[in-house]
Design an enzyme around this catalytic site. Structure first.
Site, PDB file in Angstrom:
ATOM      1  N   ARG A 125     -22.970  29.786  13.097  1.00  0.00           N
ATOM      2  CA  ARG A 125     -21.585  29.590  13.547  1.00  0.00           C
ATOM      3  C   ARG A 125     -20.673  29.099  12.433  1.00  0.00           C
ATOM      4  O   ARG A 125     -19.480  29.334  12.444  1.00  0.00           O
ATOM      5  CB  ARG A 125     -21.566  28.557  14.688  1.00  0.00           C
ATOM      6  N   HIS A 165     -46.377  27.038  15.722  1.00  0.00           N
ATOM      7  CA  HIS A 165     -46.760  26.917  14.311  1.00  0.00           C
ATOM      8  C   HIS A 165     -48.097  26.207  14.116  1.00  0.00           C
ATOM      9  O   HIS A 165     -48.710  26.329  13.069  1.00  0.00           O
ATOM     10  CB  HIS A 165     -45.638  26.291  13.471  1.00  0.00           C
ATOM     11  N   LYS A 190     -51.609  26.681  11.140  1.00  0.00           N
ATOM     12  CA  LYS A 190     -52.113  25.640  10.238  1.00  0.00           C
ATOM     13  C   LYS A 190     -53.529  25.988   9.815  1.00  0.00           C
ATOM     14  O   LYS A 190     -54.380  26.290  10.656  1.00  0.00           O
ATOM     15  CB  LYS A 190     -52.114  24.267  10.948  1.00  0.00           C
ATOM     16  N   GLU A 199     -46.490  10.763  15.356  1.00  0.00           N
ATOM     17  CA  GLU A 199     -45.466  10.883  14.311  1.00  0.00           C
ATOM     18  C   GLU A 199     -44.836   9.521  14.103  1.00  0.00           C
ATOM     19  O   GLU A 199     -44.610   8.792  15.079  1.00  0.00           O
ATOM     20  CB  GLU A 199     -44.404  11.895  14.716  1.00  0.00           C
ATOM     21  N   ASP A 204     -42.303  19.475  24.243  1.00  0.00           N
ATOM     22  CA  ASP A 204     -42.163  19.665  22.801  1.00  0.00           C
ATOM     23  C   ASP A 204     -43.517  19.830  22.109  1.00  0.00           C
ATOM     24  O   ASP A 204     -43.650  20.600  21.162  1.00  0.00           O
ATOM     25  CB  ASP A 204     -41.417  18.457  22.214  1.00  0.00           C
ATOM     26  N   HIS A 207     -48.391  23.140  21.267  1.00  0.00           N
ATOM     27  CA  HIS A 207     -49.296  22.835  20.153  1.00  0.00           C
ATOM     28  C   HIS A 207     -50.626  22.223  20.613  1.00  0.00           C
ATOM     29  O   HIS A 207     -51.698  22.649  20.205  1.00  0.00           O
ATOM     30  CB  HIS A 207     -48.647  21.838  19.189  1.00  0.00           C
ATOM     31  N   LYS A 232     -43.476   9.999  19.346  1.00  0.00           N
ATOM     32  CA  LYS A 232     -42.593   9.757  18.208  1.00  0.00           C
ATOM     33  C   LYS A 232     -42.591   8.254  17.951  1.00  0.00           C
ATOM     34  O   LYS A 232     -42.749   7.462  18.893  1.00  0.00           O
ATOM     35  CB  LYS A 232     -41.162  10.190  18.536  1.00  0.00           C
TER      36      LYS A 232
HETATM   37  C1  BG6 Z   1     -42.378  20.826  16.467  1.00  0.00           C
HETATM   38  C2  BG6 Z   1     -41.744  19.825  17.376  1.00  0.00           C
HETATM   39  O1  BG6 Z   1     -42.734  21.976  17.153  1.00  0.00           O
HETATM   40  O2  BG6 Z   1     -43.523  20.248  15.888  1.00  0.00           O
HETATM   41  C3  BG6 Z   1     -41.384  18.562  16.609  1.00  0.00           C
HETATM   42  O3  BG6 Z   1     -40.584  20.383  17.943  1.00  0.00           O
HETATM   43  C4  BG6 Z   1     -42.588  18.022  15.891  1.00  0.00           C
HETATM   44  O4  BG6 Z   1     -40.842  17.574  17.463  1.00  0.00           O
HETATM   45  C5  BG6 Z   1     -43.266  19.115  15.091  1.00  0.00           C
HETATM   46  O5  BG6 Z   1     -42.142  16.995  15.027  1.00  0.00           O
HETATM   47  C6  BG6 Z   1     -44.581  18.648  14.521  1.00  0.00           C
HETATM   48  O6  BG6 Z   1     -45.048  19.599  13.635  1.00  0.00           O
HETATM   49  P1  BG6 Z   1     -45.973  19.198  12.427  1.00  0.00           P
HETATM   50  O7  BG6 Z   1     -46.337  20.491  11.793  1.00  0.00           O
HETATM   51  O8  BG6 Z   1     -45.174  18.304  11.543  1.00  0.00           O
HETATM   52  O9  BG6 Z   1     -47.141  18.489  13.054  1.00  0.00           O
END
Ligand code: BG6
Length: 512
Positions: free
Chosen positions: A51, A188, A192, A226, A245, A250, A350
């Site tokens: 944007r 993602h 890994k 985290e 999230d 994950h 978090k």
């Molecule tokens: C993301 C989440 O998909 O994964 C984030 O939205 C999180 O909140 C992150 O921090 C963690 O990924 P990684 O690879 O740092 O463990």
């Protein structure tokens, strides 16, 4: 480092959300690494769509600066200029039909200027999830899904949907104009290296597999912690929370790999068939189960290493009465022959004391304690698979304490993944972007797995929303979440491991 034996065909990558956090922190560094490794297609440009009203050269400058900060290797820094020449920018309102005419024209121009033939396009949706339905629909209206002159693919970031119903709806909407082999649902974690190594650890060794079942395993624990808050992502996070999230995607994918049966081959579908069976075997949680076997928490104000840390509710963009959880812990079962009766525990949060993701396999204690003090060693006999950081494997077992008598002490044997080679562990996005460019979806989430994970999570979402008796516990930022989470694991002497950044540490507050 070679992930794929072939180079991707010439193509244009379009990134929606090009000035956002994910593009800057993950996508651009990953694409740059692929450039350094000479893995990008011969003819390849990246068109950022956003944007903000900026020019191609502003976009290049922004990314050059971000890459300079992210890349430490001097030799590679010199290549940043060459990489940034591949970048172009288009300002667009992604919700308006006209923008896609302009996009189509810009793509034709880039194609011509860079002799990209066939007209292969990959669209990365690095946008708020509310646009995952809109953008693909408007792309299709502009015929940008048409494969007569080259393939067209879409990479969709997680979360795929907001709950089961919306995931089904999103899928229905995508199916109207896109084929399954054009859709790449990114999780993602699957990209890994150390997550993929779970498969190798389990299925390339005769020593683990015979023990990998209810006869020998007492429980399985997965932690993804985290040590930072929501930073500038509150707009997204406050609508999402830890369960959507991290857990729905994950962590359940990780459960799938840890608990799956051996696949018939390393073929994409053979692996995905086995992981989805695990997700489909998760025992459904009743509202009572949710009340008894889940814990939700939200970080409160605290002081960490002398620095004041804001409460979640005081973060910019978070509602002052937000009920969103920044911590979630769950106990559940997998109802199949291998895992019948073995509890699985997951926790994520978090602003916990450290950043760590790992799975701990707790083996059953011996049936009889032969040695004095042996019962103090219930935490012996653990296998720890460390996903990040200090990637590796740790085995804990009892040994005789030197000296008189037969005292047992817990000792560790560890392997650090980076001892394997000098080569750095690549970031998940490098692997996943390259796979999508090549058209390999093995490490992308299949829709049945996405649905199975939502189906399992749905009762948690509902009970947390509707049942006011299930508390949202506060926990001071920098601690391991609500104390009550310790009670999820019934045997006090077999409780959560409190990991440190270093694989071998597990001293409760070592990270502080
Ligand atoms: C993301 C989440 O998909 O994964 C984030 O939205 C999180 O909140 C992150 O921090 C963690 O990924 P990684 O690879 O740092 O463990």
């Amino acid at each position: 480092m070679q992930y794929q034996d072939k180079k991707p065909e010439d193509q244009i990558l379009v990134i929606f959300g090009a000035t956002g956090d994910l593009t800057r922190r993950k996508l651009m560094p990953a694409l740059f690494e692929l450039e350094v490794l000479n893995m990008l297609p011969e003819k390849f440009v990246i068109l950022g769509v956003g944007r903000s009203s900026i020019s191609d050269s502003d976009f290049r400058e922004q990314n050059k600066n971000a890459l300079k900060d992210a890349i430490t290797r001097v030799a590679d820094k010199k290549k940043i200029k060459g990489f940034s020449d591949r970048l172009f920018y288009l300002q667009a309102d992604t919700q308006s039909e006209e923008s896609y005419m302009a996009l189509s024209e810009k793509l034709q121009l880039l194609r011509k200027q860079n002799s990209i033939q066939p007209f292969n396009l990959i669209f990365y949706l690095s946008t708020p999830p509310s646009l995952y339905e809109v953008i693909p629909r408007l792309l299709a209206n502009a015929s940008l899904n048409d494969e007569s002159e080259g393939w067209k693919r879409i990479i969709i970031e997680k979360p795929f949907g907001y709950d089961l119903q919306s995931a089904i709806q999103l899928n229905e909407s995508l199916k109207k104009s896109w084929k399954e082999n054009q859709l790449f649902r990114i999780d993602h974690y699957l990209g890994k290296e150390t997550v993929q190594n779970v498969l190798v650890t389990r299925f390339s060794n005769g020593i683990f597999e015979p023990l990998w079942n209810r006869n020998f395993i007492h429980h399985v624990e997965i932690t993804s912690a985290e040590n930072f808050g929501v930073a500038n992502r509150a707009g997204y996070y406050d609508q999402s929370g830890a369960i959507r999230d991290m857990v729905q995607n994950h962590l359940l994918q990780l459960v799938g790999l840890i608990a799956m049966e051996p696949p018939a081959s390393m073929d994409a579908d053979a692996i995905r068939n086995e992981t989805v069976k695990v997700l489909q075997s998760l025992r459904p949680l009743s509202e009572k189960d949710v009340a008894e076997n889940t814990i939700r928490g939200q970080y409160t104000e605290s002081t960490i290493k002398g620095n004041k840390v804001k409460a979640y509710r005081s973060e910019e963009g978070v509602a002052a009465d937000s009920q969103t959880e920044t911590y979630a812990a769950l106990k559940f079962y997998i109802d199949n022959w291998r895992w019948g009766g073995v509890p699985f525990y997951i926790r994520t949060g978090k602003h916990l004391p450290t950043r760590v993701t790992e799975a701990v396999i707790h083996f059953k204690p011996t049936p009889h304690y032969l040695f004095a003090q042996q019962e103090d060693c219930n935490a012996c006999n653990q296998l720890i698979i460390r996903i990040q950081p200090d990637e590796g494997i740790l085995i804990k077992f009892g040994m005789k304490t030197p000296g008189a008598g037969f005292n047992v002490q817990n000792v560790s044997m560890n392997f650090h993944y980076n001892d394997l080679s000098e080569v750095r562990i690549p970031d998940a996005y490098e692997r996943l972007l390259l796979d999508a460019m090549i058209g390999d979806s093995t490490l992308y989430a299949r829709i049945d797995a996405v649905f199975a994970a939502w189906k399992f999570i749905q009762p948690v979402l509902e009970a947390w929303k509707n049942n006011a008796d299930i508390p949202l516990h506060g926990y001071p930022a920098g601690t391991w979440g609500p104390d009550i989470a310790d009670e999820l694991i019934e045997e006090a002497d077999m409780g959560w491991r409190y990991p440190c950044a270093a694989l071998t540490g597990d001293d409760n507050y070592c990270a502080l």
